[in-house]
Design a protein around this motif. Structure first.
Motif, PDB file in Angstrom:
ATOM      1  N   UNK A 156     -13.449  -8.375  23.248  1.00 28.05           N
ATOM      2  CA  UNK A 156     -13.019  -7.782  21.979  1.00 28.05           C
ATOM      3  C   UNK A 156     -11.799  -8.484  21.391  1.00 28.05           C
ATOM      4  N   UNK A 157     -11.076  -9.251  22.204  1.00 25.72           N
ATOM      5  CA  UNK A 157      -9.892  -9.944  21.722  1.00 25.72           C
ATOM      6  C   UNK A 157     -10.097 -11.454  21.765  1.00 25.72           C
ATOM      7  N   UNK A 158      -9.588 -12.156  20.767  1.00 25.98           N
ATOM      8  CA  UNK A 158      -9.620 -13.620  20.820  1.00 25.98           C
ATOM      9  C   UNK A 158      -8.586 -14.111  21.828  1.00 25.98           C
ATOM     10  N   UNK A 159      -8.558 -15.399  22.143  1.00 24.31           N
ATOM     11  CA  UNK A 159      -7.526 -15.920  23.044  1.00 24.31           C
ATOM     12  C   UNK A 159      -6.129 -15.622  22.516  1.00 24.31           C
ATOM     13  N   UNK A 160      -5.252 -15.181  23.405  1.00 25.46           N
ATOM     14  CA  UNK A 160      -3.884 -14.855  23.008  1.00 25.46           C
ATOM     15  C   UNK A 160      -3.038 -14.533  24.213  1.00 25.46           C
ATOM     16  N   UNK A 161      -1.812 -14.057  23.968  1.00 27.83           N
ATOM     17  CA  UNK A 161      -0.887 -13.794  25.068  1.00 27.83           C
ATOM     18  C   UNK A 161       0.155 -12.774  24.640  1.00 27.83           C
ATOM     19  N   UNK A 162       0.671 -12.002  25.602  1.00 28.17           N
ATOM     20  CA  UNK A 162       1.850 -11.179  25.318  1.00 28.17           C
ATOM     21  C   UNK A 162       3.066 -12.089  25.113  1.00 28.17           C
ATOM     22  N   UNK A 163       3.957 -11.711  24.222  1.00 28.12           N
ATOM     23  CA  UNK A 163       5.139 -12.519  23.910  1.00 28.12           C
ATOM     24  C   UNK A 163       6.397 -11.801  24.389  1.00 28.12           C
ATOM     25  N   UNK A 164       7.218 -12.514  25.155  1.00 30.01           N
ATOM     26  CA  UNK A 164       8.464 -11.965  25.688  1.00 30.01           C
ATOM     27  C   UNK A 164       9.604 -12.210  24.700  1.00 30.01           C
ATOM     28  N   UNK A 165      10.428 -11.209  24.415  1.00 30.45           N
ATOM     29  CA  UNK A 165      11.564 -11.410  23.506  1.00 30.45           C
ATOM     30  C   UNK A 165      12.525 -12.472  24.025  1.00 30.45           C
ATOM     31  N   UNK A 166      13.151 -13.199  23.109  1.00 26.77           N
ATOM     32  CA  UNK A 166      14.098 -14.239  23.491  1.00 26.77           C
ATOM     33  C   UNK A 166      15.262 -13.687  24.312  1.00 26.77           C
ATOM     34  N   UNK A 167      15.666 -12.455  24.009  1.00 25.93           N
ATOM     35  CA  UNK A 167      16.803 -11.880  24.731  1.00 25.93           C
ATOM     36  C   UNK A 167      16.375 -11.085  25.959  1.00 25.93           C
ATOM     37  N   UNK A 191      -2.258 -13.636  18.984  1.00 21.80           N
ATOM     38  CA  UNK A 191      -3.404 -14.527  19.117  1.00 21.80           C
ATOM     39  C   UNK A 191      -2.947 -15.981  19.092  1.00 21.80           C
ATOM     40  N   UNK A 192      -3.710 -16.827  19.756  1.00 20.55           N
ATOM     41  CA  UNK A 192      -3.384 -18.254  19.788  1.00 20.55           C
ATOM     42  C   UNK A 192      -3.661 -18.935  18.451  1.00 20.55           C
ATOM     43  N   UNK A 193      -4.654 -18.442  17.747  1.00 19.75           N
ATOM     44  CA  UNK A 193      -5.088 -19.063  16.493  1.00 19.75           C
ATOM     45  C   UNK A 193      -4.939 -18.075  15.334  1.00 19.75           C
ATOM     46  N   UNK A 194      -5.000 -18.562  14.099  1.00 22.37           N
ATOM     47  CA  UNK A 194      -4.946 -17.656  12.945  1.00 22.37           C
ATOM     48  C   UNK A 194      -6.036 -16.590  13.005  1.00 22.37           C
ATOM     49  N   UNK A 195      -5.730 -15.444  12.454  1.00 30.39           N
ATOM     50  CA  UNK A 195      -6.661 -14.310  12.482  1.00 30.39           C
ATOM     51  C   UNK A 195      -7.877 -14.576  11.614  1.00 30.39           C
ATOM     52  N   UNK A 196      -9.033 -14.164  12.113  1.00 32.67           N
ATOM     53  CA  UNK A 196     -10.243 -14.231  11.310  1.00 32.67           C
ATOM     54  C   UNK A 196     -10.199 -13.156  10.231  1.00 32.67           C
ATOM     55  N   UNK A 203      -4.660 -14.985   5.514  1.00 30.28           N
ATOM     56  CA  UNK A 203      -4.664 -16.165   4.650  1.00 30.28           C
ATOM     57  C   UNK A 203      -5.010 -17.466   5.364  1.00 30.28           C
ATOM     58  N   UNK A 204      -5.481 -17.376   6.598  1.00 30.61           N
ATOM     59  CA  UNK A 204      -5.801 -18.582   7.338  1.00 30.61           C
ATOM     60  C   UNK A 204      -4.630 -19.146   8.111  1.00 30.61           C
ATOM     61  N   UNK A 205      -3.453 -18.519   7.969  1.00 33.31           N
ATOM     62  CA  UNK A 205      -2.268 -18.957   8.706  1.00 33.31           C
ATOM     63  C   UNK A 205      -1.692 -17.830   9.569  1.00 33.31           C
TER      64      UNK A 205
END
Length: 260
Positions: free
Chosen positions: A16-27, A36-41, A148-150
């Motif tokens: 159900x999900x495209x390739x992607x990853x959880x993102x850790x805050x910089x702090x 997602x790794x790529x722009x949203x469909x 918007x493809x980005x």
């Protein structure tokens, strides 16, 4: 809700999900969102929004700075630990404070025309809008214009879209407030009164679908006053006066805010 992200992602049905990853805050701290790794469909937002009641994950279309697209979402330039809960605030009180803080210089007569017909007096909350369109279904249609493809697809553990702005640790309105819990509180009120739904979030921009916008000049002026209190740049650096801004939002099904 941040600590819920790994569990909710793990519970999502395979495929159900495209390739992607959880993102850790910089702090530091646990990841507040999945990216997602790529722009949203084109239709991915609507598909995942429809599953929100099952997954507990609200979708966002996340866009970066035009000159530095990795900021803020790819690099985790967010601060969820600094944000408070929207439950702490009353939207009417927050907007009254924002209205007072955004007023023009009293010594500049021409600037005083910006907030006419209200002047320095806070007019209070606008009445709810009216619509026959289900807000969620309407948001699905609007999301196709934001994809918007980005923009990348984000998923955030949240009971409602407004709450993602705080739980994700978004710092876009920093020049107005460093606490997006306050921003979320106001957006909650718009969800309830105007059928607004959070669709897109950028570095310092916010896009809401609106199923029940104002349809008369009088109502639009009251809503415009709320927008001015929420994001003065929309008027100060946009249309120029509250009356001109009100004309722009009559019947507008997308509200866009940006903080310089």
């Amino acid at each position: 809700m941040i600590t819920e992200l790994p569990r909710l992602l793990a519970a999502s049905p395979a495929g159900t999900l495209p390739p992607g990853r959880p993102v850790t805050p910089e702090d530091g701290g646990p990841p507040p969102y999945w990216l997602s790794d790529d722009p949203a469909e084109l239709t991915s937002w609507a598909r995942l929004r429809a599953r929100h009641h099952e997954t507990g994950l609200w979708p966002l279309l996340l866009s970066g700075l035009s000159c530095q697209e990795d900021r803020p979402w790819i690099v985790g330039e967010v601060s969820p630990a600094r944000m408070s809960s929207p439950d702490r605030y009353d939207a009417a009180e927050l907007l009254a404070e924002g209205w007072a803080g955004g007023q023009p210089d009293e010594d500049d007569p021409e600037a005083q025309e910006i907030t006419l017909p209200f002047g320095t007096r806070w007019p209070g909350l606008a009445a709810p809008g009216e619509s026959t369109d289900p807000p969620d279904d309407f948001a699905d249609e609007c999301a196709e214009f934001v994809a918007d493809g980005r923009a990348r697809l984000g998923l955030v553990p949240a009971a409602r879209g407004a709450d993602t702005l705080a739980s994700i640790g978004w710092t876009g309105p920093m020049n107005i407030t460093g606490d997006s819990g306050k921003i979320a509180s106001v957006v909650r009120s718009w969800e309830d009164r105007f059928g607004a739904r959070v669709i897109g979030v950028g570095f310092d921009t916010l896009r809401l679908s609106v199923a029940a916008p104002p349809t008369t000049t009088e109502h639009a002026l009251r809503v415009a006053a709320e927008h001015f209190a929420f994001c003065p740049d929309n008027v100060w650096q946009g249309s120029g006066t509250l009356a001109d801004y009100a004309d722009e939002i009559i019947g507008a099904n997308m509200w866009v805010f940006w903080w310089d």
